[in-house]
Design a protein around this motif. Structure first.
Motif, PDB file in Angstrom:
ATOM      1  N   ILE A 297      56.676 -14.490  35.534  1.00 10.83           N
ATOM      2  CA  ILE A 297      55.353 -14.467  36.162  1.00 10.83           C
ATOM      3  C   ILE A 297      54.379 -13.801  35.193  1.00 10.83           C
ATOM      4  O   ILE A 297      54.791 -13.178  34.208  1.00 10.83           O
ATOM      5  CB  ILE A 297      55.331 -13.707  37.506  1.00 10.83           C
ATOM      6  CG1 ILE A 297      55.645 -12.213  37.290  1.00 10.83           C
ATOM      7  CG2 ILE A 297      56.274 -14.341  38.511  1.00 10.83           C
ATOM      8  CD1 ILE A 297      55.442 -11.352  38.529  1.00 10.83           C
ATOM      9  N   GLN A 298      53.094 -13.925  35.490  1.00 13.26           N
ATOM     10  CA  GLN A 298      52.077 -13.127  34.818  1.00 13.26           C
ATOM     11  C   GLN A 298      51.128 -12.622  35.886  1.00 13.26           C
ATOM     12  O   GLN A 298      50.402 -13.394  36.508  1.00 13.26           O
ATOM     13  CB  GLN A 298      51.309 -13.929  33.765  1.00 13.26           C
ATOM     14  CG  GLN A 298      50.360 -13.033  32.945  1.00 13.26           C
ATOM     15  CD  GLN A 298      49.424 -13.816  32.039  1.00 13.26           C
ATOM     16  OE1 GLN A 298      48.926 -14.864  32.421  1.00 13.26           O
ATOM     17  NE2 GLN A 298      49.164 -13.294  30.844  1.00 13.26           N
ATOM     18  N   ALA A 299      51.168 -11.315  36.119  1.00  6.60           N
ATOM     19  CA  ALA A 299      50.334 -10.704  37.150  1.00  6.60           C
ATOM     20  C   ALA A 299      49.059 -10.158  36.531  1.00  6.60           C
ATOM     21  O   ALA A 299      49.075  -9.592  35.438  1.00  6.60           O
ATOM     22  CB  ALA A 299      51.094  -9.581  37.856  1.00  6.60           C
ATOM     23  N   ASP A 300      47.961 -10.327  37.231  1.00  2.60           N
ATOM     24  CA  ASP A 300      46.676  -9.772  36.788  1.00  2.60           C
ATOM     25  C   ASP A 300      46.622  -8.316  37.229  1.00  2.60           C
ATOM     26  O   ASP A 300      46.407  -8.017  38.401  1.00  2.60           O
ATOM     27  CB  ASP A 300      45.529 -10.578  37.412  1.00  2.60           C
ATOM     28  CG  ASP A 300      44.163 -10.070  36.967  1.00  2.60           C
ATOM     29  OD1 ASP A 300      44.104  -9.076  36.217  1.00  2.60           O
ATOM     30  OD2 ASP A 300      43.155 -10.668  37.377  1.00  2.60           O
ATOM     31  N   LEU A 301      46.816  -7.399  36.293  1.00 11.08           N
ATOM     32  CA  LEU A 301      46.904  -5.970  36.611  1.00 11.08           C
ATOM     33  C   LEU A 301      45.572  -5.254  36.482  1.00 11.08           C
ATOM     34  O   LEU A 301      45.521  -4.032  36.588  1.00 11.08           O
ATOM     35  CB  LEU A 301      47.945  -5.302  35.713  1.00 11.08           C
ATOM     36  CG  LEU A 301      49.339  -5.939  35.734  1.00 11.08           C
ATOM     37  CD1 LEU A 301      50.298  -5.155  34.852  1.00 11.08           C
ATOM     38  CD2 LEU A 301      49.866  -6.048  37.154  1.00 11.08           C
ATOM     39  N   GLY A 302      44.496  -6.000  36.259  1.00  3.19           N
ATOM     40  CA  GLY A 302      43.175  -5.393  36.222  1.00  3.19           C
ATOM     41  C   GLY A 302      42.720  -5.050  34.816  1.00  3.19           C
ATOM     42  O   GLY A 302      43.488  -5.092  33.849  1.00  3.19           O
ATOM     43  N   PRO A 303      41.448  -4.679  34.685  1.00  6.03           N
ATOM     44  CA  PRO A 303      40.829  -4.495  33.362  1.00  6.03           C
ATOM     45  C   PRO A 303      41.214  -3.213  32.645  1.00  6.03           C
ATOM     46  O   PRO A 303      40.796  -3.006  31.503  1.00  6.03           O
ATOM     47  CB  PRO A 303      39.327  -4.498  33.699  1.00  6.03           C
ATOM     48  CG  PRO A 303      39.258  -3.964  35.104  1.00  6.03           C
ATOM     49  CD  PRO A 303      40.478  -4.491  35.785  1.00  6.03           C
ATOM     50  N   ASP A 304      41.990  -2.326  33.283  1.00  4.43           N
ATOM     51  CA  ASP A 304      42.341  -1.059  32.644  1.00  4.43           C
ATOM     52  C   ASP A 304      43.760  -1.042  32.083  1.00  4.43           C
ATOM     53  O   ASP A 304      44.165  -0.062  31.462  1.00  4.43           O
ATOM     54  CB  ASP A 304      42.179   0.099  33.643  1.00  4.43           C
ATOM     55  CG  ASP A 304      40.742   0.256  34.121  1.00  4.43           C
ATOM     56  OD1 ASP A 304      39.826   0.049  33.297  1.00  4.43           O
ATOM     57  OD2 ASP A 304      40.535   0.563  35.309  1.00  4.43           O
ATOM     58  N   THR A 305      44.505  -2.098  32.336  1.00  4.68           N
ATOM     59  CA  THR A 305      45.901  -2.149  31.877  1.00  4.68           C
ATOM     60  C   THR A 305      46.049  -3.122  30.717  1.00  4.68           C
ATOM     61  O   THR A 305      45.708  -4.293  30.839  1.00  4.68           O
ATOM     62  CB  THR A 305      46.838  -2.586  33.029  1.00  4.68           C
ATOM     63  OG1 THR A 305      46.761  -1.643  34.097  1.00  4.68           O
ATOM     64  CG2 THR A 305      48.275  -2.683  32.543  1.00  4.68           C
ATOM     65  N   LEU A 306      46.553  -2.625  29.597  1.00  3.53           N
ATOM     66  CA  LEU A 306      46.849  -3.496  28.467  1.00  3.53           C
ATOM     67  C   LEU A 306      48.059  -4.350  28.833  1.00  3.53           C
ATOM     68  O   LEU A 306      49.115  -3.822  29.175  1.00  3.53           O
ATOM     69  CB  LEU A 306      47.149  -2.667  27.223  1.00  3.53           C
ATOM     70  CG  LEU A 306      47.490  -3.465  25.966  1.00  3.53           C
ATOM     71  CD1 LEU A 306      46.257  -4.196  25.455  1.00  3.53           C
ATOM     72  CD2 LEU A 306      48.072  -2.564  24.885  1.00  3.53           C
TER      73      LEU A 306
END
Length: 438
Positions: free
Chosen positions: A325-334
């Protein structure tokens, strides 16, 4: 194994501000008008010079300047028209994507609205409509490589091989059709999995990972333990953590990293392996809000992704190897996803998110780990951690500027005054008989 060069990308679709394109086209048109005025003045001066019948070297210079100005007028006009066409083309593609999403969600009214808007654009710019159609048709299939290699790899197995290939095609089509590979940022689930038995197997002093290969080497692949937690004592009294999770280790329990947890995680349900990861972090001293780097292989990468989505910890980086999978972890997580295009597990991500996700510097790195499969090769080796270790080494040697963000995260951990390592095993507390009984 092959040594194909890794391809780094930040998303399969480039985000384009069409208004910026049109604004640039307008500026070019103004420049073209100004240049045309200069050309006209040069033409008048040349005509005046010829009228005096005293043609000199200055006439040749004026004529050269006039031709250069005329060329600039043409080029600026062509570029402006090209920018406007591209802006409209991108709008077509965006409308097509929105229409597909609306149809997938069952919103036929919205899909009709996008269709009508596309028809209006097509009437105003037929060239852009044709170009957009070519762009959509030429979009690469994230499953093309693995399906081709699975087909040739299963040929020697006859009917059994045909069945394996057919099942693989069905699974990959389902992953793409149901959108299971790309997990949105707002995806959540109830904590319904039974609490597993998490046992500390060993503790030791350690060091921080200095390279991506070091990160990959810390992902558990055997005994003891399927979970590794590192606790960093930072200068000034702060602390950070790193969590590494193994891939699937059995078909069924008692190990929680089994096929049951694997399936649940992919279907966006709670799983015992995820519950074990939470418990291990807590046992190692992590508190809500603490900064954690998470990494894992296959199922472990899925569990790490789901843990990051819960928002309990500050996830500074997520490094996945063979993540389905590829989860969108938000703009603060590399976010760093290392995939092999001939890995059937990675293929379940169905290409992941189209747009760039994660903090600046996030990327997907892909290569064909073994482009020439041997007869009967079902693509098992390309999914193993030794193959992904080789990919991590290639990334460490890369000069791509996106690797700078990875190096910065690791360098920060490298300033730790001390590192403690905790290795855990986790077993299911649900017996096979109780599972069968519901």
């Amino acid at each position: 194994m092959g040594d194909d060069a890794l391809e780094l990308r930040s998303g399969s679709v480039v985000a384009v501000d069409t208004e910026t394109l049109r604004a640039a086209a307008a500026r070019l048109e103004l420049l073209s008008d100004d240049t045309e005025a200069v050309r006209a003045s040069l033409s008048e001066a040349l005509s005046a010079l010829y009228a005096t019948r005293s043609v000199s070297a200055s006439a040749g210079s004026l004529q050269h300047l006039m031709h250069r100005a005329s060329d600039l007028v043409t080029r600026a006009g062509d570029l402006a028209r090209g920018l406007r066409t591209m802006a409209t083309t991108y709008e077509f593609v965006e409308l097509e994507a929105r229409k597909a999403a609306a149809l997938a969600a069952g919103d036929t009214a919205a899909a009709l609205g996008y269709t009508l808007r596309s028809q209006e654009l097509a009437a105003s710019s037929p060239d852009a409509a044709r170009l957009a159609e070519l762009v959509v048709q030429a979009r690469p299939d994230p499953h093309a490589d693995i399906l081709t290699q699975l087909f040739f790899g299963t040929l020697p197995f006859g009917a059994v091989g045909a069945g394996v290939f057919g099942l693989g095609g069905v699974l990959l089509a389902a992953a793409k059709g149901f959108g299971l590979g790309a997990v949105p940022a707002d995806s959540r689930h109830l904590r319904l999995a039974p609490e597993p038995r998490v046992t500390l197997r060993e503790t030791s002093a350690g060091t921080a990972p200095a390279t991506l290969r070091d990160v990959a080497a810390r992902v558990p692949t055997g005994e003891p333990g399927g979970i590794r937690v590192e606790r960093y004592a930072m200068p000034g009294g702060g602390r950070r953590f790193a969590l590494y999770l193994t891939g699937t280790r059995s078909i069924g329990g008692p190990d929680v990293f089994d096929m049951g947890s694997n399936t649940n995680l992919y279907l966006r349900k709670d799983a015992e392996s995820l519950a074990a990861a939470r418990i291990a972090l807590q046992r190692a001293g992590a508190q809500p809000g603490d900064a954690v780097l998470v990494s894992g292989h296959s199922q472990g990468a899925m569990a790490a992704s789901r843990l990051a989505l819960e928002g309990e910890y500050e996830i500074t980086a997520m490094v996945g190897f063979g993540n389905p999978i590829q989860a969108d972890l938000g703009p603060d997580t590399l976010q760093v996803d290392v995939r092999h295009t001939d890995d059937p597990v990675s293929a379940l991500a169905a290409g992941g998110h189209d747009a760039s996700i994660g903090a600046p510097g996030s990327f997907v790195a892909e290569r064909s780990a073994d482009p020439l499969p041997t007869l009967g090769d079902l693509r098992v080796q390309v999914h193993q951690m030794d193959a992904y270790m080789a990919s991590a080494e290639m990334l460490d040697a890369s000069t791509d500027p996106r690797m700078d963000a990875v190096r910065e995260r690791l360098a920060e951990l490298g300033t730790a005054a001390s590192v403690e390592v905790f290795v855990y095993d986790a077993e299911s507390t649900v017996s096979a008989s109780s599972e069968d009984g519901g």
